[in-house]
Write an enzyme that holds these catalytic residues in place. Structure first.
Site, PDB file in Angstrom:
ATOM      1  N   HIS A  93     -13.560 -23.743 -65.688  1.00 24.55           N
ATOM      2  CA  HIS A  93     -14.099 -23.542 -64.335  1.00 24.55           C
ATOM      3  C   HIS A  93     -13.981 -22.054 -64.020  1.00 24.55           C
ATOM      4  CE1 HIS A  93     -14.402 -25.020 -59.908  1.00 24.55           C
ATOM      5  NE2 HIS A  93     -14.769 -23.745 -59.979  1.00 24.55           N
ATOM      6  N   HIS A 113     -15.951 -18.455 -62.174  1.00 23.10           N
ATOM      7  CA  HIS A 113     -16.984 -17.745 -61.426  1.00 23.10           C
ATOM      8  C   HIS A 113     -17.117 -16.335 -61.988  1.00 23.10           C
ATOM      9  CE1 HIS A 113     -17.282 -20.754 -58.170  1.00 23.10           C
ATOM     10  NE2 HIS A 113     -15.997 -20.946 -58.415  1.00 23.10           N
ATOM     11  N   ASN A 152     -23.077 -21.295 -58.584  1.00 21.64           N
ATOM     12  CA  ASN A 152     -23.286 -21.064 -57.148  1.00 21.64           C
ATOM     13  C   ASN A 152     -23.591 -19.601 -56.840  1.00 21.64           C
ATOM     14  OD1 ASN A 152     -20.584 -20.447 -57.799  1.00 21.64           O
ATOM     15  ND2 ASN A 152     -19.903 -20.784 -55.697  1.00 21.64           N
ATOM     16  N   LYS A 172     -23.013 -29.313 -61.775  1.00 19.96           N
ATOM     17  CA  LYS A 172     -22.003 -29.114 -60.741  1.00 19.96           C
ATOM     18  C   LYS A 172     -22.469 -29.699 -59.412  1.00 19.96           C
ATOM     19  CE  LYS A 172     -18.309 -27.598 -58.652  1.00 19.96           C
ATOM     20  NZ  LYS A 172     -17.691 -26.277 -58.809  1.00 19.96           N
ATOM     21  N   HIS A 215     -16.694 -30.599 -57.004  1.00 19.94           N
ATOM     22  CA  HIS A 215     -15.825 -29.998 -55.998  1.00 19.94           C
ATOM     23  C   HIS A 215     -15.443 -31.140 -55.062  1.00 19.94           C
ATOM     24  CE1 HIS A 215     -14.450 -26.626 -53.297  1.00 19.94           C
ATOM     25  NE2 HIS A 215     -14.398 -27.678 -52.497  1.00 19.94           N
ATOM     26  N   HIS A 258     -10.356 -28.393 -60.010  1.00 23.62           N
ATOM     27  CA  HIS A 258      -9.309 -27.750 -59.213  1.00 23.62           C
ATOM     28  C   HIS A 258      -8.577 -28.729 -58.289  1.00 23.62           C
ATOM     29  CE1 HIS A 258     -12.572 -27.772 -56.349  1.00 23.62           C
ATOM     30  NE2 HIS A 258     -13.108 -26.634 -56.756  1.00 23.62           N
ATOM     31  N   LEU A 290     -10.246 -22.298 -51.778  1.00 22.33           N
ATOM     32  CA  LEU A 290     -10.714 -23.646 -51.488  1.00 22.33           C
ATOM     33  C   LEU A 290     -10.899 -24.391 -52.799  1.00 22.33           C
ATOM     34  CD1 LEU A 290     -13.336 -23.026 -48.644  1.00 22.33           C
ATOM     35  CD2 LEU A 290     -11.124 -24.186 -48.437  1.00 22.33           C
ATOM     36  N   ASP A 341     -10.803 -21.521 -61.965  1.00 17.70           N
ATOM     37  CA  ASP A 341     -11.536 -21.279 -60.720  1.00 17.70           C
ATOM     38  C   ASP A 341     -11.352 -19.824 -60.286  1.00 17.70           C
ATOM     39  OD1 ASP A 341     -13.168 -21.750 -58.538  1.00 17.70           O
ATOM     40  OD2 ASP A 341     -11.607 -22.651 -57.308  1.00 17.70           O
ATOM     41  N   HIS A 358     -13.905 -11.738 -55.314  1.00 14.07           N
ATOM     42  CA  HIS A 358     -14.547 -11.206 -54.119  1.00 14.07           C
ATOM     43  C   HIS A 358     -14.021  -9.788 -53.930  1.00 14.07           C
ATOM     44  CE1 HIS A 358     -16.224 -15.027 -52.654  1.00 14.07           C
ATOM     45  NE2 HIS A 358     -15.063 -15.589 -52.925  1.00 14.07           N
ATOM     46  N   ALA A 397     -13.007 -17.319 -49.569  1.00 14.06           N
ATOM     47  CA  ALA A 397     -12.035 -18.126 -50.307  1.00 14.06           C
ATOM     48  C   ALA A 397     -12.126 -17.820 -51.795  1.00 14.06           C
ATOM     49  CB  ALA A 397     -12.292 -19.605 -50.061  1.00 14.06           C
TER      50      ALA A 397
END
Length: 348
Positions: free
Chosen positions: A14, A16, A42, A100, A137, A175, A220, A248, A252, A264
């Site tokens: 998982h 990003h 996403n 997803k 999720h 997660h 989150l 996860d 940011h 988050a």
């Protein structure tokens, strides 16, 4: 007391990576230690078709520094308009490894997610037929449900009915953050697996709120009570095949984290393996780390185990506090304790 531990090279189930300047900056942080990762779709706009996934895969591979080996495992973002035929074709070609499902509004860039689960049932049926896993999720988004209860309510109201309606569907509870999720996963057959993040093994909700709000611990699903963290540690260190690593890791820039409505996500790609070594050693379970990080995930996804290795050595680890990107600095997750295991790459 062992001073060295060699593992099959781990995978991240998982992850990003974002896009553009952020992608180029954070990808090496994962590729340094991990062979593969399930890539979250996403983006803005999201990765909803096979063509989108192929284009995103090309951007990831173009951003990979020379000399680094890494395989992005692509996914599609499930919407109420997802075309089952397009999904089938993307899977048949080998391009995508999962789909997803975000409940609409549950987390970052989830506005295009699912509101009416009945509308995606034909896609779920097709996924069960072709053996394509669903990544979830697992939180409801009802405003009348407390944020600390949203995972447990999701299991009862959404996940269990969804699985009963779609026999044979392989599901990854992503997660997980509660004892409720651990207990549910353990009560299911082997078509269900669960990922556990690095940061949820380390922090509880006090870390976010006591002594002032700590934005770099806000994620989150949000971290829960200590009893839930302990349940996650017990599950991760158990060696049970249904539990495996999905960081996860979610970058940011600091200006988006440190403001009146901070984003988050915890960025853990850089130091995850050193943190996990500390957590597993504290639990007396260093011998179970390879299962959690390197073996159980491939088994769930029906993929071969990596043949190359990494070595963790008992020596103080040094990591940067921040990663510099073209869109601002990204703070590396601080576990709040010294890291006494360093990762040295090696090969078989």
């Amino acid at each position: 007391m062992t001073d060295s531990l060699t593992l099959r090279r781990p995978d991240d189930w998982h992850l990003h990576l974002r896009d553009g300047d952020m992608l180029r900056a954070v990808l090496p942080e994962t590729a340094r230690h991990f062979a593969r990762a399930i890539i979250m779709p996403n983006l803005v706009p999201p990765v909803v078709t096979g063509a989108d996934a192929l284009a995103y895969q090309a951007r990831i591979l173009a951003a990979l520094p020379d000399g680094m080996m890494f395989e992005p495992l692509m996914t599609l973002y499930l919407t109420e308009d997802t075309d089952p035929d397009d999904m089938r074709a993307a899977h048949a070609s080998g391009l995508i490894k999962a789909v997803k499902l975000y409940p609409a509004g549950a987390t970052t860039n989830s506005a295009s997610g699912v509101r009416d689960f009945a509308r995606v049932q034909p896609v779920l049926d097709a996924m069960a037929e072709i053996g394509l896993p669903l990544c979830l999720h697992g939180e409801v988004t009802d405003h009348d449900v407390d944020i600390f209860d949203r995972e447990a309510v999701f299991i009862d109201k959404i996940l269990d009915p969804l699985r009963r309606a779609t026999p044979g569907l392989k599901v990854t509870m992503e997660h997980i953050t509660t004892k409720d999720a651990v207990d549910y996963a353990r009560a299911q057959d082997d078509s269900l697996g669960a990922t556990i993040t690095t940061h949820h093994l380390v922090i509880n909700r006090n870390h976010i709120l006591v002594g002032g709000i700590k934005p770099h611990y806000y994620c989150l699903p949000v971290a829960k009570r200590e009893e839930h963290r302990l349940a996650l540690v017990e599950a991760a260190t158990s060696g049970e095949a249904r539990f495996f690593l999905g960081t996860d890791s979610a970058p940011h820039s600091d200006d988006l984290k440190e403001n009146a409505c901070g984003c988050a996500g915890c960025f853990t790609a850089t130091n995850t393996m050193s943190i996990l070594a500390e957590v597993f050693e504290a639990a007396g379970a260093l011998d179970k780390l390879e299962a959690f990080a390197s073996l159980n995930g491939p088994a769930h996804y029906g993929l071969p185990v990596n043949q190359d290795t990494i070595t963790l050595r008992r020596t103080p680890a040094s990591y940067p506090e921040k990663i510099i990107t073209g869109v601002g600095e990204v703070t590396v997750f601080d576990p709040g304790f010294p890291l006494n295991w360093s990762v040295l790459p090696s090969s078989v």
